[in-house]
Design an enzyme around this catalytic site. Sequence first.
Site, mmCIF file in Angstrom:
data_model
loop_
_atom_site.group_PDB
_atom_site.id
_atom_site.type_symbol
_atom_site.label_atom_id
_atom_site.label_comp_id
_atom_site.label_asym_id
_atom_site.label_seq_id
_atom_site.Cartn_x
_atom_site.Cartn_y
_atom_site.Cartn_z
ATOM 1 N N PRO A 89 0.816 -1.220 0.000
ATOM 2 C CA PRO A 89 0.000 0.000 0.000
ATOM 3 C C PRO A 89 0.851 1.272 0.000
ATOM 4 O O PRO A 89 0.326 2.365 -0.229
ATOM 5 C CB PRO A 89 -0.828 -0.092 1.287
ATOM 6 C CG PRO A 89 -0.363 -1.289 2.022
ATOM 7 C CD PRO A 89 0.650 -2.027 1.217
ATOM 8 N N GLU A 116 2.984 -8.076 8.680
ATOM 9 C CA GLU A 116 3.106 -6.611 8.727
ATOM 10 C C GLU A 116 3.951 -6.069 7.581
ATOM 11 O O GLU A 116 3.937 -4.887 7.292
ATOM 12 C CB GLU A 116 3.729 -6.173 10.060
ATOM 13 C CG GLU A 116 2.752 -6.055 11.203
ATOM 14 C CD GLU A 116 1.545 -5.211 10.866
ATOM 15 O OE1 GLU A 116 1.708 -3.992 10.694
ATOM 16 O OE2 GLU A 116 0.444 -5.771 10.767
ATOM 17 N N ASP A 169 -10.605 -0.528 -24.664
ATOM 18 C CA ASP A 169 -10.731 -0.585 -23.205
ATOM 19 C C ASP A 169 -10.879 0.791 -22.579
ATOM 20 O O ASP A 169 -10.421 1.790 -23.130
ATOM 21 C CB ASP A 169 -9.471 -1.203 -22.577
ATOM 22 C CG ASP A 169 -9.406 -2.702 -22.760
ATOM 23 O OD1 ASP A 169 -10.442 -3.299 -23.065
ATOM 24 O OD2 ASP A 169 -8.297 -3.253 -22.602
HETATM 25 N N1 ADE Z 1 -0.547 -5.459 -0.027
HETATM 26 C C1 ADE Z 1 -1.286 -5.009 0.994
HETATM 27 N N2 ADE Z 1 -2.042 -3.985 0.624
HETATM 28 C C2 ADE Z 1 -1.804 -3.779 -0.704
HETATM 29 C C3 ADE Z 1 -2.273 -2.852 -1.661
HETATM 30 N N3 ADE Z 1 -3.161 -1.918 -1.364
HETATM 31 N N4 ADE Z 1 -1.789 -2.937 -2.910
HETATM 32 C C4 ADE Z 1 -0.867 -3.868 -3.224
HETATM 33 N N5 ADE Z 1 -0.374 -4.753 -2.367
HETATM 34 C C5 ADE Z 1 -0.836 -4.727 -1.103
#
Ligand code: ADE
Length: 252
Positions: A89, A116, A169
Site C-alpha cells: 500500500p 506486517e 478498453d
Molecule cells: N498489499 C497489501 N495492501 C496492498 C495494496 N493496497 N496494494 C498492493 N499490495 C498490497
Amino acid sequence: MRFDVITLFPEFLAQSAGLGVVGRAQEKALFSLHGWNPRDYAEGNYRRVDDRPFGGGPGMVMLIEPLQACLSAVRAADPTPAPVIYLSPQGRPLTQAKVRELAALPRMILLCGRYEGIDERFLAGAVDEEISLGDYVLSGGELGAAVIIDAVARLQEGALNDAESAAQDSFEGELGLLDCPHFSQPAQHPLGDVPNVLRSGNHAAIANWRRQQSLLRTWQRRPELFDESTLNKADRKLLAQARDGLESDKTP
Ligand code: ADE
C-alpha cells in the site's frame, strides 16, 4: 513475457492466471508464470520466514535471509534482466499507463509480502519499484500480483482477438476515457431497449455514439480523468449534446 512471483502462496497465483483470456494466453505460451516460495529457502526444522518486529507492536515481519536466498534462485533460473516489483500500500497506485509500460518488459519479478511487511533492509537493496492496488490494505501482495499478471498478460500480442481488442478498453486512447456501455440480444427487453443507433448499421453514427457515451460517463463518474478545456472541438460538441440530453430528460 516471464513472471516470477515470490510468495508464500504460489498456488493462488497459478490458479488465478489459469482462467479465461489470461489462461488462454498462457496456453499459447505468450507468458510463463513461475512461483517461488521463500519457505523453501528458509533454514531450520521450522523453516521460519518471519519474526517479531524490533520495537514491538503487532504482527510479524518477513525475514531477510529466506527472501535473499529465494531471490538469488529466481535470478539464477534465467539470465533475462527483470525489475523486482514489491506490492504494497506504500507504492504508487497502478494505472493502465503503468500496465502498458510493464507489458513491454521481457520479464518481471513480483514480490508479495504477508504479515506486517518485509524487513526494510531487504527492500532497500532488492526492490526496484513499489506498486499499490489502491488506498486500502490487503492481507498480502498476492492479489496485487494477480492483478498485474492479468492486466499485463492480456496486452501481450495475440492474447486478445479483434473483438476483444484492448484499444477499446477504458483508460486506453489519447484521453484515457472510460468505456462506453455495451448491449446484446434481445434488442427489446422489459429492462429496456437497445439504443436504436446501435442497430442502425451506420458505423460512423455508432462510433460517434460510443465516443459520446465514453465522454459522458467519464465526465459523470471520473471528472478528474480529463480536463474539459483540452477536448477538441468535436469531443466538446459531443459532450455538450449529451449533457443537453440529460437536461431535457429531466424537464417534465
Ligand atoms: N498489499 C497489501 N495492501 C496492498 C495494496 N493496497 N496494494 C498492493 N499490495 C498490497
